[in-house]
Structures are given as structure tokens and as C-alpha cells.
Design an enzyme around this catalytic site. Structure first.
Site, PDB file in Angstrom:
ATOM      1  N   GLU A 183       1.835  -5.601  10.518  1.00 10.54           N
ATOM      2  CA  GLU A 183       1.429  -4.205  10.688  1.00 10.54           C
ATOM      3  C   GLU A 183       2.372  -3.617  11.732  1.00 10.54           C
ATOM      4  O   GLU A 183       2.368  -4.041  12.888  1.00 10.54           O
ATOM      5  CB  GLU A 183      -0.020  -4.123  11.158  1.00 10.54           C
TER       6      GLU A 183
ATOM      7  N   HIS B 127       0.873  -1.169   0.000  1.00  3.66           N
ATOM      8  CA  HIS B 127       0.000   0.000   0.000  1.00  3.66           C
ATOM      9  C   HIS B 127       0.913   1.222   0.000  1.00  3.66           C
ATOM     10  O   HIS B 127       1.715   1.417   0.924  1.00  3.66           O
ATOM     11  CB  HIS B 127      -0.918  -0.007   1.215  1.00  3.66           C
TER      12      HIS B 127
ATOM     13  N   GLU C 254       1.565   3.378   3.089  1.00  2.00           N
ATOM     14  CA  GLU C 254       2.044   2.713   4.299  1.00  2.00           C
ATOM     15  C   GLU C 254       3.545   2.524   4.118  1.00  2.00           C
ATOM     16  O   GLU C 254       3.999   1.553   3.510  1.00  2.00           O
ATOM     17  CB  GLU C 254       1.298   1.396   4.519  1.00  2.00           C
TER      18      GLU C 254
ATOM     19  N   HIS D 218       3.155  -3.674   6.480  1.00  3.22           N
ATOM     20  CA  HIS D 218       2.090  -2.682   6.319  1.00  3.22           C
ATOM     21  C   HIS D 218       2.120  -1.694   7.486  1.00  3.22           C
ATOM     22  O   HIS D 218       2.944  -1.806   8.397  1.00  3.22           O
ATOM     23  CB  HIS D 218       0.724  -3.375   6.270  1.00  3.22           C
TER      24      HIS D 218
END
Length: 435
Positions: A288, A90, A93, A197
């Protein structure tokens, strides 16, 4: 390599390491041109342990650069597992993109001087794709939660664009960046992977999706290797300075141990980690690593220190389980032999690759492994598997198949062409009902 050449190599590495310790790599956001130049500089400075190549281009024509690090970076060697990190899927990110560049700097500058780094690069081949979505990065706003730049140039979420393991999405057009990664997966037998991410602090593991079959248990979509995935996720979270504490970002509830089953968090169709696991025999996590998607540059050193030990510890897990070569009675490698661990009915079977090699990530224990290939007698053996990461090597166990008399060999189905999981699961249930 010859002693004189080795001395020159060690001397050059020491000099480059000394320069790196003085100058380092700045903690800032490098644009695509700067990132490309940095990767080329690293490759030029450390030609013995790095290899730089592009796996394809973005929609706007930017190269998707991958740097390979290892003792033999230009080619696979038997018994050496392939590992990969992917960042910036992404575009907005961005912490993963920064950390993977810092990781490259860390590994190259410490090779031969740091025992952990040296053993890591001597025992595995590490592939790093810092940015899978460079177009998205270039269009991003420096905002913590804003989604500007998340998608590629065509406005597509790349983490919803892979062929799904549970649902047919054959009418969906595959984006250039996704197609490049899919082709990349066919070139190497990747064993372990993670994609980085932002927007939360948690390690997420497969499955991300479900067809509401037997894999759906208690709100989670459970894979046959759930125990291994939980171990891998905890390896990252407990080596991270904060993730395992289950502290939530402002808009999320806390995650026990800092980990979550992907589907339990939220169902996701067309995700990359499920595709890696089901279609490419590569166990992958989604990491994440920051509450803020595009944090201030002043926060980057702290994020690196928080994630550095976890990034290294996770890489070492590529040595879990058992590995080896499937051969025929003449000692020739057997491709596409199914290597099945009893009690782990994978949607697509784990199979030997074009070199006859197989890699199976397993926790310590005793396992029954069955190897099958058309025209050969089925081979079943019971194997005790130790914990491999501490010694930087999984257990090596080769299988030798005996050819059946008067039966010609045929090609077994390739895992890359494995049918949709719905069909596979249906056939499996029918077979069990009829048996």
C-alpha cells in the site's frame, strides 16, 4: 553477442538513455491506449532487453500487457530467478500503475550505465504488469477515497476472486483478469512478487486468511516463512522514505515498522498474495503505497522518489536463499521433486519445476533440506546459506537423486494442483497424531 553487435547495442542504449534524460516520462495518468503505446515504444526502443506480451484480456477486451526486462527477456535461463510487479488491481488505486511505468523508464534508460540496474537485469528476469484492471481504471473518478472503479467491469473485486487457500470457493466464477494471472503463474516459476495498491502506506504479508487452525497465533495468521516475509516487508518499508516511520493515514492507526500481517490487519478471502504463495511457490507482498488512492498529478513525482529506492531494494531480494537443479544419477532434471526445508511445513510443497529447478527464499543460516521424488532415495543435506542479494545471486546447490532398485518412477503431485489447505492441514495433523 559478437563484439560489433555489442558495440552497436551499447551505442543505441546510450543514445536512448540520452533521449530519456532529456524527455523523460511525464508524471501524469496515461489512459489504456497511451499506456499500450508507451510499452510498445519501449519494446521497440530496447529490443535487446525487453519483451512485451499480453497474458490475456479484461472483460471489456483490453489487453493485460506485461513487459519483461532482462539480459535474456524472451526465455528463462537456468539459475536466473523470475520476479514480478503487478499494479492497478483495484482500478481506482492508480499510483502503482504510474510508478511501474516510471520504473520501466528508469530500468531501461539506465541499463549498462548504472551498475545497480545493470546487475539487476543481468541476474534476474523482471516482469511488470502495470495494470491488472484497465477497465476499472477507465471508469474511475479522480477521488482520494471513492471506490468508483475499484472493481472490474462485472463489479467484482479481483483481490477477492482467487481460489482461497483456506476456504473452498469452487462455486465462485473466476473473472477473466484473475484467470489470466492464474494462467500466467503456470508459465513461469516466479520466485518473488509484489502487488501495488493505494489507500494506506504499509507493506502487508501473508497470510490474509485463516481457517483458525495452528497458523492463527496472537491474532495473526502465520505462514511457515513468516521470518522471510517480515524481512521482505521491512526491506520495502525501510527503503521507503516514510513507510517505516509508521505514520498513519488519517483513518488508520500506525503500523509498527510500516508492516503488517495481512490477517491481523483484516481477514481477506480469495486474495492474490496468498494464492501466489500457497499455489505458485511465489512469495508475494501487498504494498500500500499512498494514502490517497487517486492523488493529484502534482504529487506523483514525490511518490516516485519515496518509493523508487524501495522498489529497487525489494527486487534485489529475489536473490535470497538457495537455488539449484534437482537431477537424477544420469544428470537429467527431475520435475516435481519435493524440496522441503526442515521446520517449514508448507500447505503446498515447494517442488522442482519442469526444468528441475527449485528456488527457496531463506534468510542467512544453516538449514536441513530434504528432497523426495517417487522411485528415488530420499536425500537430506545440511546447507549453510549466506546473504545473496549483495552479490546478486542466491547460493547455488544442486541435488542428485539416486533411483531405487526395481521401482519405477511416478509423477509427484504438482504444486499447481495442490489440494485445498484445509485438507492438507487435516492430513498433516492426522499424520502427526498417528506417528
Amino acid at each position: 553477442m559478437p563484439a560489433q553487435r555489442m558495440f552497436v547495442f551499447q551505442l543505441s542504449l546510450f543514445f536512448c538513455s540520452w533521449l530519456s534524460s532529456i524527455h523523460g516520462l511525464d508524471f501524469r495518468y496515461y489512459n489504456s491506449v497511451e499506456m499500450e503505446q508507451y510499452l510498445k515504444d519501449v519494446n521497440r526502443t530496447y529490443p535487446e532487453i525487453t519483451h512485451l506480451h499480453s497474458i490475456g484480456q479484461s472483460v471489456e477486451g483490453r489487453e493485460l500487457w506485461v513487459l519483461i526486462l532482462g539480459q535474456h527477456p524472451r526465455e528463462h535461463r537456468t539459475g536466473i530467478p523470475e520476479f514480478k510487479y503487478v499494479g492497478n488491481m483495484h482500478g481506482n488505486e492508480v499510483v502503482g500503475r504510474v510508478l511501474l511505468l516510471q520504473l520501466i523508464n528508469y530500468l531501461t534508460s539506465r541499463y549498462l550505465s548504472d551498475p545497480l540496474v545493470t546487475r539487476m537485469l543481468n541476474s534476474s528476469r523482471v516482469h511488470i504488469l502495470p495494470s491488472m484492471n484497465p477497465d476499472g481504471f477507465e471508469s474511475s473518478d479522480r477521488d482520494c477515497i471513492n471506490s468508483v472503479g475499484r472493481y472490474n467491469k462485472n463489479g467484482v473485486d479481483l483481490n477477492r476472486n482467487f481460489p482461497d487457500a483456506f476456504e473452498s470457493n469452487t462455486e465462485q466464477e473466476i473473472e477473466k483478469e484473475v484467470s489470466a494471472v492464474m494462467d500466467w503463474l503456470k508459465t513461469e516459476t516466479f520466485v518473488l512478487s509484489a502487488n501495488l495498491h493505494g489507500g494506506a502506506v504499509v507493506a502487508s504479508y501473508p497470510y490474509d486468511n485463516s481457517n483458525r487452525g495452528s497458523e492463527l497465533q496472537g491474532g495473526q495468521s502465520i505462514s511457515p516463512d513468516d521470518d522471510v516475509f517480515i524481512h521482505l516487508a521491512k526491506t520495502y518499508s525501510y527503503n521507503h522514505t516514510e513507510m517505516h516511520n509508521a505514520n498513519s493515514c488519517s483513518d488508520f492507526i500506525g503500523f509498527d515498522h510500516g508492516i503488517t500481517n495481512g490477517y491481523y490487519w483484516y481477514p481477506l478471502k480469495g486474495g492474490m498474495q496468498d494464492y501466489n504463495y500457497v499455489k505458485a511457490q511465489c512469495l508475494e507482498l501487498t504494498l500500500e503505497i499512498s494514502c490517497c488512492k487517486f492523488p493529484l498529478e502534482s504529487q506523483l513525482p514525490g511518490l516516485w522518489e519515496a518509493n523508487r529506492p524501495a522498489l529497487l531494494a525489494y527486487m534485489q531480494q529475489v536473490h535470497l536463499g538457495v537455488k539449484g537443479v534437482v537431477m537424477d544419477s544420469d544428470g537429467k532434471p527431475v520435475q516435481n521433486a519435493v524440496v522441503e526445508v526442515s521446520g517449514r511445513r508448507n500447505l503446498c510443497p515447494f517442488s522442482s519445476d519442469r526444468n528441475g529447478e527449485y528456488f527457496r527464499l531463506l534468510l542467512p543460516g544453516t538449514y536441513t533440506i530434504t528432497v523426495t521424488h517417487p522411485g528415488h532415495e530420499t536425500l537430506t543435506q545440511r546447507i549453510k546459506v549466506p546473504y545473496g542479494p549483495d552479490s546478486f545471486s542466491a547460493l547455488t546447490h544442486n541435488f542428485i537423486l539416486r533411483q531405487k532398485d526395481n521401482i519405477s518412477t511416478g509423477a509427484a503431485p504438482s504444486p499447481q494442483s495442490c489440494t485445498n489447505a484445509i485438507t492438507t492441514l487435516t492430513l498433516f495433523i492426522l499424520q502427526r497424531l498417528l506417528s
